[in-house]
Design a protein around this motif. Structure first.
Motif, PDB file in Angstrom:
ATOM      1  N   LEU A   1       0.831  -1.206   0.000  1.00 14.46           N
ATOM      2  CA  LEU A   1       0.000   0.000   0.000  1.00 14.46           C
ATOM      3  C   LEU A   1       0.867   1.258   0.000  1.00 14.46           C
ATOM      4  O   LEU A   1       0.543   2.251  -0.661  1.00 14.46           O
ATOM      5  CB  LEU A   1      -0.939  -0.007   1.203  1.00 14.46           C
ATOM      6  CG  LEU A   1      -2.110  -0.995   1.135  1.00 14.46           C
ATOM      7  CD1 LEU A   1      -2.810  -1.075   2.483  1.00 14.46           C
ATOM      8  CD2 LEU A   1      -3.094  -0.584   0.050  1.00 14.46           C
ATOM      9  N   VAL A   2       1.968   1.214   0.753  1.00 13.50           N
ATOM     10  CA  VAL A   2       2.890   2.353   0.762  1.00 13.50           C
ATOM     11  C   VAL A   2       3.500   2.547  -0.628  1.00 13.50           C
ATOM     12  O   VAL A   2       3.576   3.673  -1.140  1.00 13.50           O
ATOM     13  CB  VAL A   2       3.998   2.147   1.810  1.00 13.50           C
ATOM     14  CG1 VAL A   2       5.082   3.208   1.666  1.00 13.50           C
ATOM     15  CG2 VAL A   2       3.406   2.180   3.213  1.00 13.50           C
ATOM     16  N   LYS A   3       3.898   1.464  -1.262  1.00 17.37           N
ATOM     17  CA  LYS A   3       4.528   1.543  -2.585  1.00 17.37           C
ATOM     18  C   LYS A   3       3.589   2.157  -3.604  1.00 17.37           C
ATOM     19  O   LYS A   3       4.020   2.937  -4.468  1.00 17.37           O
ATOM     20  CB  LYS A   3       4.961   0.149  -3.030  1.00 17.37           C
ATOM     21  CG  LYS A   3       5.704   0.143  -4.355  1.00 17.37           C
ATOM     22  CD  LYS A   3       6.189  -1.251  -4.699  1.00 17.37           C
ATOM     23  CE  LYS A   3       6.958  -1.240  -6.026  1.00 17.37           C
ATOM     24  NZ  LYS A   3       7.459  -2.597  -6.387  1.00 17.37           N
ATOM     25  N   ARG A   4       2.300   1.848  -3.510  1.00 15.55           N
ATOM     26  CA  ARG A   4       1.330   2.390  -4.467  1.00 15.55           C
ATOM     27  C   ARG A   4       0.809   3.769  -4.077  1.00 15.55           C
ATOM     28  O   ARG A   4       0.058   4.378  -4.817  1.00 15.55           O
ATOM     29  CB  ARG A   4       0.157   1.424  -4.626  1.00 15.55           C
ATOM     30  CG  ARG A   4       0.538   0.125  -5.301  1.00 15.55           C
ATOM     31  CD  ARG A   4      -0.634  -0.535  -5.958  1.00 15.55           C
ATOM     32  NE  ARG A   4      -0.268  -1.789  -6.571  1.00 15.55           N
ATOM     33  CZ  ARG A   4      -1.056  -2.502  -7.359  1.00 15.55           C
ATOM     34  NH1 ARG A   4      -2.275  -2.053  -7.626  1.00 15.55           N
ATOM     35  NH2 ARG A   4      -0.658  -3.640  -7.874  1.00 15.55           N
ATOM     36  N   GLY A   5       1.220   4.255  -2.904  1.00 12.02           N
ATOM     37  CA  GLY A   5       0.848   5.604  -2.517  1.00 12.02           C
ATOM     38  C   GLY A   5      -0.445   5.719  -1.750  1.00 12.02           C
ATOM     39  O   GLY A   5      -0.948   6.823  -1.538  1.00 12.02           O
ATOM     40  N   PHE A   6      -1.008   4.586  -1.265  1.00 10.80           N
ATOM     41  CA  PHE A   6      -2.275   4.632  -0.547  1.00 10.80           C
ATOM     42  C   PHE A   6      -2.092   4.641   0.970  1.00 10.80           C
ATOM     43  O   PHE A   6      -3.063   4.802   1.711  1.00 10.80           O
ATOM     44  CB  PHE A   6      -3.150   3.439  -0.938  1.00 10.80           C
ATOM     45  CG  PHE A   6      -3.491   3.422  -2.392  1.00 10.80           C
ATOM     46  CD1 PHE A   6      -4.174   4.473  -2.968  1.00 10.80           C
ATOM     47  CD2 PHE A   6      -3.106   2.368  -3.202  1.00 10.80           C
ATOM     48  CE1 PHE A   6      -4.487   4.474  -4.320  1.00 10.80           C
ATOM     49  CE2 PHE A   6      -3.405   2.353  -4.555  1.00 10.80           C
ATOM     50  CZ  PHE A   6      -4.090   3.410  -5.116  1.00 10.80           C
ATOM     51  N   ALA A   7      -0.856   4.486   1.440  1.00 13.71           N
ATOM     52  CA  ALA A   7      -0.592   4.475   2.877  1.00 13.71           C
ATOM     53  C   ALA A   7       0.789   5.082   3.139  1.00 13.71           C
ATOM     54  O   ALA A   7       1.623   5.179   2.239  1.00 13.71           O
ATOM     55  CB  ALA A   7      -0.627   3.044   3.422  1.00 13.71           C
ATOM     56  N   PHE A   8       0.985   5.512   4.383  1.00 13.57           N
ATOM     57  CA  PHE A   8       2.319   5.936   4.799  1.00 13.57           C
ATOM     58  C   PHE A   8       2.608   5.330   6.164  1.00 13.57           C
ATOM     59  O   PHE A   8       1.698   5.026   6.937  1.00 13.57           O
ATOM     60  CB  PHE A   8       2.442   7.464   4.841  1.00 13.57           C
ATOM     61  CG  PHE A   8       1.664   8.134   5.950  1.00 13.57           C
ATOM     62  CD1 PHE A   8       2.254   8.404   7.177  1.00 13.57           C
ATOM     63  CD2 PHE A   8       0.336   8.499   5.767  1.00 13.57           C
ATOM     64  CE1 PHE A   8       1.545   9.028   8.192  1.00 13.57           C
ATOM     65  CE2 PHE A   8      -0.382   9.118   6.775  1.00 13.57           C
ATOM     66  CZ  PHE A   8       0.218   9.391   7.991  1.00 13.57           C
ATOM     67  N   ARG A   9       3.880   5.138   6.445  1.00 15.65           N
ATOM     68  CA  ARG A   9       4.336   4.563   7.714  1.00 15.65           C
ATOM     69  C   ARG A   9       4.691   5.701   8.649  1.00 15.65           C
ATOM     70  O   ARG A   9       5.505   6.552   8.316  1.00 15.65           O
ATOM     71  CB  ARG A   9       5.535   3.657   7.474  1.00 15.65           C
ATOM     72  CG  ARG A   9       6.049   2.919   8.712  1.00 15.65           C
ATOM     73  CD  ARG A   9       7.128   1.925   8.270  1.00 15.65           C
ATOM     74  NE  ARG A   9       7.672   1.175   9.394  1.00 15.65           N
ATOM     75  CZ  ARG A   9       8.774   1.479  10.043  1.00 15.65           C
ATOM     76  NH1 ARG A   9       9.468   2.565   9.694  1.00 15.65           N
ATOM     77  NH2 ARG A   9       9.208   0.732  11.037  1.00 15.65           N
TER      78      ARG A   9
ATOM     79  N   PRO B   1       4.636  11.064  -8.071  1.00 18.60           N
ATOM     80  CA  PRO B   1       5.048   9.667  -8.074  1.00 18.60           C
ATOM     81  C   PRO B   1       4.290   8.849  -7.045  1.00 18.60           C
ATOM     82  O   PRO B   1       3.920   9.346  -5.990  1.00 18.60           O
ATOM     83  CB  PRO B   1       6.550   9.747  -7.733  1.00 18.60           C
ATOM     84  CG  PRO B   1       6.965  11.099  -8.218  1.00 18.60           C
ATOM     85  CD  PRO B   1       5.778  11.982  -7.974  1.00 18.60           C
ATOM     86  N   ALA B   2       4.115   7.572  -7.332  1.00 19.70           N
ATOM     87  CA  ALA B   2       3.260   6.739  -6.501  1.00 19.70           C
ATOM     88  C   ALA B   2       3.773   6.555  -5.091  1.00 19.70           C
ATOM     89  O   ALA B   2       3.026   6.138  -4.223  1.00 19.70           O
ATOM     90  CB  ALA B   2       3.091   5.364  -7.152  1.00 19.70           C
ATOM     91  N   ASP B   3       5.050   6.867  -4.831  1.00 19.34           N
ATOM     92  CA  ASP B   3       5.545   6.638  -3.475  1.00 19.34           C
ATOM     93  C   ASP B   3       5.065   7.693  -2.492  1.00 19.34           C
ATOM     94  O   ASP B   3       5.235   7.532  -1.295  1.00 19.34           O
ATOM     95  CB  ASP B   3       7.076   6.541  -3.449  1.00 19.34           C
ATOM     96  CG  ASP B   3       7.753   7.818  -3.924  1.00 19.34           C
ATOM     97  OD1 ASP B   3       7.041   8.708  -4.422  1.00 19.34           O
ATOM     98  OD2 ASP B   3       8.980   7.898  -3.786  1.00 19.34           O
TER      99      ASP B   3
END
Length: 213
Positions: A33-41, A78-80
């Motif tokens: 999810l983080v890689k696709r840009g839908f979440a962050f840690r 970018p997706a990140d």
């Protein structure tokens, strides 16, 4: 352009905490999810994962029953990072109707939540780290969310541009009144802005940078 989530990722997004956007899943699922840009840690322990504004819009689209992200065809960073791409003014013409207004409002609310989750003191009146590394898009979002109209091939409006200064953007507007209004908006959004004149063209513009305290 953000790739749509898989069915499994969509289930995790839909199950996020309704108040905070906190996510539950395996390490691999959350990393995806983080890689696709839908979440962050979250940078602080216990390093939980939360929805980004793009992830929040995916969840909202499910509630409306259309099954797609509202901005799936809009230009995006970018997706990140996964944060909504506000219009900076220029060639990127697009619809300005109710759907666009909903997208912009959702992106701004998501960015405020990102501020709350990532600023060390939880402040929402001060730009966060993402904004400081995406100055042009962040300033444009603040302007568009406040109702300012971006310039396009057919309409006068604001334009946000990068500058040689690493922590500042230039904002142009059709007239002095619009420039002052843009300055007021940015200052309310946690930026500091001052008016300057280009030596060669004599055009007035704002030099704006995120406020740190």
């Amino acid at each position: 352009m953000l790739r749509p989530p898989t069915a499994a990722q969509r289930r995790i997004i839909d199950a996020a905490d309704p108040g905070t956007g906190r996510l539950k899943g395996t390490r691999a699922q959350l990393a995806g999810l983080v890689k696709r840009g839908f979440a962050f840690r979250h940078p602080r322990p216990p390093h939980d994962h939360f929805l980004t504004p793009a992830g929040q819009r995916i969840r909202e689209s499910a509630r409306e029953g259309d099954g797609t992200a509202p901005d799936a065809t809009e230009p995006a960073p970018p997706a990140d990072d996964g944060v909504f791409a506000a219009r900076v003014g220029g060639a990127e013409a697009g619809p300005a109707g109710p759907e666009r207004l909903r997208e912009v409002r959702g992106a701004w609310q998501g960015l405020l939540e990102l501020r709350r989750m990532t600023n060390p003191d939880g402040a929402t009146d001060r730009p966060c780290g993402w904004e400081r590394t995406h100055l042009v898009r962040a300033a444009a979002l603040a302007l568009e969310a406040a109702g300012h109209r971006p310039a396009d091939p057919d309409t006068d409006g604001y334009r946000v541009r990068a500058t040689p200064q690493p922590d500042a953007v230039a904002v142009y507007a059709p007239d002095a009144g619009a420039l002052r209004a843009a300055a007021d908006t940015l200052e309310r959004a946690g930026w500091q802005a001052g008016e300057y004149t280009e030596p060669r063209t004599r055009a007035r513009y704002l030099l704006a940078s995120p406020r740190r305290v």
